[in-house]
Design an enzyme around this catalytic site. Structure first.
Site, mmCIF file in Angstrom:
data_model
loop_
_atom_site.group_PDB
_atom_site.id
_atom_site.type_symbol
_atom_site.label_atom_id
_atom_site.label_comp_id
_atom_site.label_asym_id
_atom_site.label_seq_id
_atom_site.Cartn_x
_atom_site.Cartn_y
_atom_site.Cartn_z
ATOM 1 N N GLU A 327 0.835 -1.195 0.000
ATOM 2 C CA GLU A 327 0.000 0.000 0.000
ATOM 3 C C GLU A 327 0.879 1.258 0.000
ATOM 4 O O GLU A 327 1.900 1.314 0.682
ATOM 5 C CB GLU A 327 -0.886 -0.006 1.250
ATOM 6 C CG GLU A 327 -1.805 1.201 1.379
ATOM 7 C CD GLU A 327 -2.542 1.217 2.713
ATOM 8 O OE1 GLU A 327 -3.553 1.929 2.819
ATOM 9 O OE2 GLU A 327 -2.110 0.505 3.651
ATOM 10 N N LYS A 390 -9.935 1.513 -2.829
ATOM 11 C CA LYS A 390 -10.302 1.014 -1.510
ATOM 12 C C LYS A 390 -11.729 1.428 -1.188
ATOM 13 O O LYS A 390 -12.099 2.597 -1.295
ATOM 14 C CB LYS A 390 -9.336 1.563 -0.452
ATOM 15 C CG LYS A 390 -9.538 0.956 0.933
ATOM 16 C CD LYS A 390 -8.476 1.458 1.897
ATOM 17 C CE LYS A 390 -8.620 0.775 3.265
ATOM 18 N NZ LYS A 390 -7.598 1.256 4.215
ATOM 19 N N CYS A 443 -5.127 -2.701 3.043
ATOM 20 C CA CYS A 443 -4.996 -2.504 4.486
ATOM 21 C C CYS A 443 -6.046 -3.312 5.237
ATOM 22 O O CYS A 443 -6.157 -4.516 5.052
ATOM 23 C CB CYS A 443 -5.070 -1.009 4.816
ATOM 24 S SG CYS A 443 -4.652 -0.610 6.529
#
Length: 571
Positions: A327, A390, A443
């Protein structure tokens, strides 16, 4: 006077078990805990929760939970009727809240380290991260004990009611207010792949339900009513968990996808450097350097190969190598840096594909821009061929809830961007040339197995890519806990996990949670591995939480039925 009557009731309830020394000892210990008052009672509840946290990664000491949950049961046993229903409900709630506060402080204290990355701006919020968030999360456990006490039979079956209440509240914690199911109780019972396999049937919530029954079982050893049936249930749960885990692992050896190799890059870049615009080029160069060093290691001949055979170079690439960066590994918007695009085109060799976490900008109809936390797919021509944004953003980390009001108080998100990131609209698999499709999870998206299962409709992907950056938390328990939660999600849906973390822990596991290779926290390097093959769709990936709800209802019905029966007998 009221306390004296309560002491008499408790003394009659616990009695003495003359049949076994263990029963006598548990009676005495239970009596002491039940009769605690004031500050000792408060400290016992907090310490019990903190002891339970010893079962979390990286300590992985499940035996601690066999101490913590019996103490919780005995503290609840000692809550007598108050002068009003409201006072009784509050007393029941406080026991669970104090237990949860101790558990979450001991398990999440490391969140404060994220505030030290930019201490000048965020150190003032350390008390909220270390104490405030646990105080909020503990509300779920307070509600669990308050609910359980409404149906609390005077028998060993009370731990079934407690387990159902905790499992229900953990399910609610997974989605209420965007959800934060970090360190659910079921995680305490899954320190190894052998003990993880049951989540492929009933999910982590189902494991929580079973775990509370098993962990609380020692509390009823001295009980005179229902002891043997409840201990038998706990024993059967343990045997079923071990048996199913052993069978699943023994009958499903690790297999690999032909012709697909992985190079998972862990460049180990300090989080504080990512806020330095002048360091952007240096970070980019480091990612490339670590990647190319990994390629050199991959190309080096094995000891059994002759130098002559090592010099033979194929005209066409034999298969596909997937290079996975973590990330925010690209510290800038790639499309705004043509020189960086050209450098990537030089780095990515024929037969290679880069999967990298990076910010992505999209213009809006009003002439503005939206910034996304994304995964980019770059082919061996240096072209961005696909991207996913995301969907599940971190509150206060990537966006500021109630920004209109909180920003006036000087509060901002940890990414220090006005407005923060925008959320993607949907989560879906990414098709690849020469390799199976993959599901990108950025994440902490990897800790929501129900959401992951819901996104597997249509063509099933071949593996999960979890791009993450745990550099915020340094060398604390945080990265170990994050890895465990991601592993449980992967086992639940039966997909291999390819995890690239900036500072660690990067890992490749098969769909059963068995580690193929890993890089330790704080290490620099690459994982050079074959891609494990996916397992068949699991019951959880198809049914999601339906089996859990069935078990939850059955457990609650049994517990409440016993409560009703006992209540009628004593009337």
């Amino acid at each position: 006077m009221l306390r004296s009557l309560e002491r008499g009731r408790l003394g009659a309830a616990i009695g003495h078990n003359e049949r076994t020394a263990a029963g006598w000892f548990v009676d005495r210990l239970a009596g002491r805990v039940m009769l605690l008052e004031g500050l000792p009672r408060i400290l016992a509840a907090i310490l019990a929760g903190a002891v339970a946290a010893l079962a979390l990664p990286p300590l992985d000491f499940p035996a601690a939970a066999f101490i913590a949950f019996p103490v919780l049961v005995w503290l609840l046993d000692g809550v007598g009727a108050r002068r009003s229903l409201a006072a009784t409900l509050l007393a029941d709630f406080l026991v669970g809240w104090l237990f949860g506060f101790g558990y979450f402080v001991a398990g999440l204290w490391w969140l404060g380290s994220a505030m030290l990355v930019n201490a000048a701006a965020f150190a003032v919020f350390i008390p909220f991260a270390v104490l405030g968030l646990p105080a909020i999360l503990a509300v779920y456990y307070g509600l669990a004990t308050m609910l359980a006490r409404r149906f609390w039979p005077d028998s060993a079956f009370r731990i079934l009611v407690l387990a159902a209440a905790f499992a229900l509240m953990e399910w609610l914690r997974s989605f209420v207010l965007t959800g934060f199911p970090w360190n659910e109780i079921g995680v305490l019972a899954a320190p190894t792949p052998l003990l993880m396999q049951v989540v492929s049937l009933i999910g982590v919530h189902g494991l929580t339900l079973a775990a509370v029954i098993v962990f609380a079982a020692p509390a009823v050893i001295g009980d005179r009513h229902g002891r043997m049936p409840v201990l038998a249930i706990a024993g059967l749960l343990v045997a079923a968990d071990l048996g199913y885990g052993y069978h699943r692992l023994a009958t499903h050896p690790t297999t690999f996808v032909d012709g697909v190799e992985l190079s998972v890059v862990q460049a180990n870049i300090a989080q504080s450097d990512k806020f330095d615009e002048e360091a952007a080029q240096r970070i980019f160069s480091r990612q490339i350097a670590v990647t190319e060093k990994g390629r050199e290691a991959r190309a080096k001949p094995a000891a059994s190969e002759s130098p002559a055979s090592a010099k033979v170079v194929a005209v066409e690439p034999q298969g596909r190598t997937l290079i996975v960066w973590p990330e925010s590994s690209l510290p800038f918007v790639l499309t705004e840096r043509p020189e960086a695009v050209a450098r990537l085109a030089d780095m990515i060799q024929p037969g290679e594909t880069l999967i990298a976490g990076a910010p992505r900008v999209e213009p809006t109809a009003s002439g503005g821009e939206r910034l996304y936390n994304s995964v980019l797919v770059v082919d061996d021509n240096g072209e961005i061929v696909d991207a996913r944004d995301k969907v599940h953003l971190v509150p206060f980390g990537e966006f500021l809830p109630l920004e209109r009001y909180l920003s006036r108080l000087g509060i901002m998100n940890l990414s220090e961007m006005p407005g923060g990131f925008s959320a993607g609209t949907e989560r879906s698999a990414v098709e690849l040339a020469g390799a199976p499709a993959f599901l990108p999870l950025i994440c902490y998206e990897a800790i929501f197995p129900a959401d992951i299962a819901a996104s597997l409709g249509g063509a099933r992907p071949g593996f999960i890519v979890n791009d993450t950056n745990d550099g915020w938390f340094g060398e604390t328990p945080g990265p170990y806990q994050h890895l465990r939660l991601a592993e449980l999600s992967a086992v639940a849906v039966g997909l291999p996990l390819v995890r690239a973390a900036n500072t660690g822990i990067s890992v490749v596991t098969d769909p059963f949670g068995r580690e193929i290779d890993a890089l330790a926290l704080g290490a620099t390097g690459t994982i050079e591995s074959r891609l494990p093959a996916a397992a068949a769709p699991t019951p959880y990936s198809r049914l999601r939480n339906l089996p859990f709800f069935v078990l939850l209802a059955a457990t609650f019905i049994v517990g409440v039925s016993i409560w009703l029966f006992v209540s009628r007998q004593t009337d």
